[in-house]
Motif scaffolding. Sequence first.
Motif, short mmCIF file in Angstrom:
data_model
loop_
_atom_site.label_atom_id
_atom_site.label_comp_id
_atom_site.label_asym_id
_atom_site.label_seq_id
_atom_site.Cartn_x
_atom_site.Cartn_y
_atom_site.Cartn_z
N ILE A 153 8.32 -32.58 26.63
CA ILE A 153 9.19 -31.92 27.30
C ILE A 153 8.64 -31.29 28.62
CG2 ILE A 153 10.12 -29.33 28.45
CD1 ILE A 153 10.58 -28.67 24.86
N ARG A 154 8.93 -32.04 29.54
CA ARG A 154 7.86 -31.64 31.41
C ARG A 154 8.22 -30.73 32.03
NH1 ARG A 154 7.09 -37.82 33.41
NH2 ARG A 154 6.43 -36.91 35.16
N GLY A 155 6.44 -29.91 32.54
CA GLY A 155 6.97 -29.36 34.04
C GLY A 155 6.64 -27.90 33.60
N GLY A 156 5.84 -28.06 32.20
CA GLY A 156 4.11 -26.89 32.36
C GLY A 156 5.18 -25.37 32.77
N LYS A 157 4.74 -24.94 33.48
CA LYS A 157 4.74 -23.26 34.19
C LYS A 157 6.26 -23.20 34.01
CE LYS A 157 3.78 -23.02 38.64
NZ LYS A 157 2.91 -22.03 39.95
N HIS A 158 6.96 -24.63 34.81
CA HIS A 158 8.99 -24.20 35.22
C HIS A 158 9.66 -24.68 33.90
CE1 HIS A 158 7.04 -24.52 39.15
NE2 HIS A 158 6.75 -25.83 39.02
N VAL A 159 8.86 -24.84 32.55
CA VAL A 159 9.87 -25.04 32.10
C VAL A 159 10.65 -23.25 30.68
CG1 VAL A 159 10.26 -25.74 29.36
CG2 VAL A 159 8.92 -26.97 30.86
N PRO A 160 11.46 -23.49 31.32
CA PRO A 160 12.70 -21.27 30.79
C PRO A 160 12.43 -21.49 29.23
CG PRO A 160 13.78 -22.73 31.95
CD PRO A 160 12.97 -23.83 31.83
N ALA A 161 11.87 -19.98 28.91
CA ALA A 161 11.59 -19.80 27.30
C ALA A 161 12.91 -20.20 26.33
CB ALA A 161 11.75 -18.19 28.14
N GLU A 162 14.23 -20.29 27.61
CA GLU A 162 14.82 -20.68 26.20
C GLU A 162 14.98 -22.45 25.73
OE1 GLU A 162 17.03 -18.03 29.90
OE2 GLU A 162 15.74 -20.22 29.49
N VAL A 163 14.34 -23.01 25.98
CA VAL A 163 14.45 -24.54 25.90
C VAL A 163 12.59 -24.59 25.17
CG1 VAL A 163 13.42 -27.18 27.02
CG2 VAL A 163 15.00 -25.33 28.63
N LEU A 164 13.18 -25.03 23.78
CA LEU A 164 11.86 -25.57 22.55
C LEU A 164 12.04 -26.37 21.82
CD1 LEU A 164 12.94 -21.66 21.46
CD2 LEU A 164 10.65 -22.26 22.61
N LYS A 165 11.50 -26.89 21.56
CA LYS A 165 12.19 -28.22 20.19
C LYS A 165 12.50 -27.65 19.32
CE LYS A 165 10.13 -31.56 20.64
NZ LYS A 165 9.25 -32.34 20.48
N ALA A 166 12.85 -28.83 18.59
CA ALA A 166 14.51 -27.84 17.76
C ALA A 166 13.32 -26.93 16.78
CB ALA A 166 14.48 -29.54 16.62
N ASP A 167 12.42 -27.32 16.02
CA ASP A 167 11.74 -27.13 14.87
C ASP A 167 11.48 -25.70 15.23
OD1 ASP A 167 9.82 -27.98 16.27
OD2 ASP A 167 8.43 -28.97 15.38
N GLN A 168 10.95 -25.29 16.85
CA GLN A 168 10.75 -23.90 16.90
C GLN A 168 11.37 -22.29 16.62
OE1 GLN A 168 8.99 -25.19 20.88
NE2 GLN A 168 7.22 -25.48 20.57
N VAL A 169 13.41 -23.27 17.22
CA VAL A 169 14.42 -22.12 17.13
C VAL A 169 14.60 -21.58 16.24
CG1 VAL A 169 16.60 -22.46 17.37
CG2 VAL A 169 15.54 -24.32 18.68
N PRO A 170 14.67 -21.72 15.46
CA PRO A 170 14.21 -20.51 13.85
C PRO A 170 13.59 -19.67 14.73
CG PRO A 170 14.16 -22.74 12.81
CD PRO A 170 14.44 -22.93 14.03
N GLU A 171 12.12 -20.02 14.74
CA GLU A 171 11.22 -18.73 14.57
C GLU A 171 11.51 -17.78 16.17
OE1 GLU A 171 8.43 -16.21 14.10
OE2 GLU A 171 9.15 -17.92 12.54
N ARG A 172 12.27 -18.54 17.00
CA ARG A 172 12.65 -17.70 18.26
C ARG A 172 13.87 -17.20 17.83
NH1 ARG A 172 12.10 -14.67 22.39
NH2 ARG A 172 13.09 -15.13 23.57
N VAL A 173 14.36 -17.05 17.13
CA VAL A 173 16.18 -16.40 16.75
C VAL A 173 15.35 -15.31 16.20
CG1 VAL A 173 18.25 -17.03 15.38
CG2 VAL A 173 17.99 -18.87 16.59
N ARG A 174 13.75 -15.37 14.97
CA ARG A 174 13.95 -14.11 14.03
C ARG A 174 13.44 -13.51 15.16
NH1 ARG A 174 12.11 -18.43 10.51
NH2 ARG A 174 13.15 -18.60 9.13
N GLU A 175 12.83 -13.48 16.43
CA GLU A 175 11.72 -12.54 17.53
C GLU A 175 13.37 -12.08 17.99
OE1 GLU A 175 9.94 -15.30 19.76
OE2 GLU A 175 8.10 -15.74 18.03
#
Length: 328
Positions: A153-175
């Motif tokens: 993923i390129r874009g640095g600070k422009h990458v929205p918080a909704e965009v994650l790598k697949a393995d990061q998604v479950p933890e975001r769901v828990r949050e």
Amino acid sequence: MIVKELEAQQHSDPLRRAGHDAERQMAHYLKRAFGEDSGIHVLNDLRLQRGEEIAQIDHLVIHRCGVILIESKSVTAQIGINERGEWARYWKGQARGMPSPILQARRQGQLLHALLNDHTEQLLGKIFLGKLQKGFGTMHVDVLVAISDSGVIRGGKHVPAEVLKADQVPERVRELVQYYARANSVFSLNFKDSGYEATPAEVMGIASFLRARHTPAEAASAPAAPPTPAPRAQAASAVPASVRTSQERQAQARPQPEVACRACGSANLSVQYGKYGYYLKCADCGGNTPAKPVCAACGQPARLSKSGAEFTATCPGGHRWAYWTNPA
């Protein structure tokens, strides 16, 4: 809890095959994280229709305070997001624009929210001595975009918080689930994010309702299948008898499918035959739900056959399994 597994699919087109692989990867992470969590209900590859509109949801997470739509994106190289929220794929140093999956998921969330609103009285109970109807008006609808593990993923600070790598998604769901649970606690002053909270029974009913409303694209667009011609039957018989017998034994050992009345979410059903073929009749509300079995092995819609109180499903690929047994 996995309410709907990802349906097996076979694609000759490389792009569609890659897309399905990304969904399978995300489904694996969700199952590993929430497969035994009775408070979180997951439906994969959910296709819903409201009027003439259709929403194809890659993954849906239902929790007590709302829903989370997860859009899987297959990325083998890089994607970029600029300050205006515009998306691009990079291949061999060249950028090519693409639609925003965030906006796509939000549109699907709007249709889902409207569909649930249409059936509020069936899905939610009442409060204040049974006089005030609960509603979906303040239900939280969040979206996440899961980029496959191989992508960058390129874009640095422009990458929205909704965009994650697949393995990061479950933890975001828990949050998200924990955040809304805290907002609804009696000691919370977060009135902005509180309000909607379903009971465990209502969450289960919503999940069953949506599972019953799922219509595979093939079943929705294809006319009734004609009788299988002789050449195809011969081709199927080319599979060694020992392999076919093993497949049939495995299929017959499967439990009955998780179906429910699309009107009230009840599982008190029986298969009946009507003008348009087999359907599921609800003994609780009298509603009708189409009986549309789909093969878990090859993803093709199947046809039902009856033997006494037992119904068997058979797909064009030659797979057979026990679909339903009517109550005595």
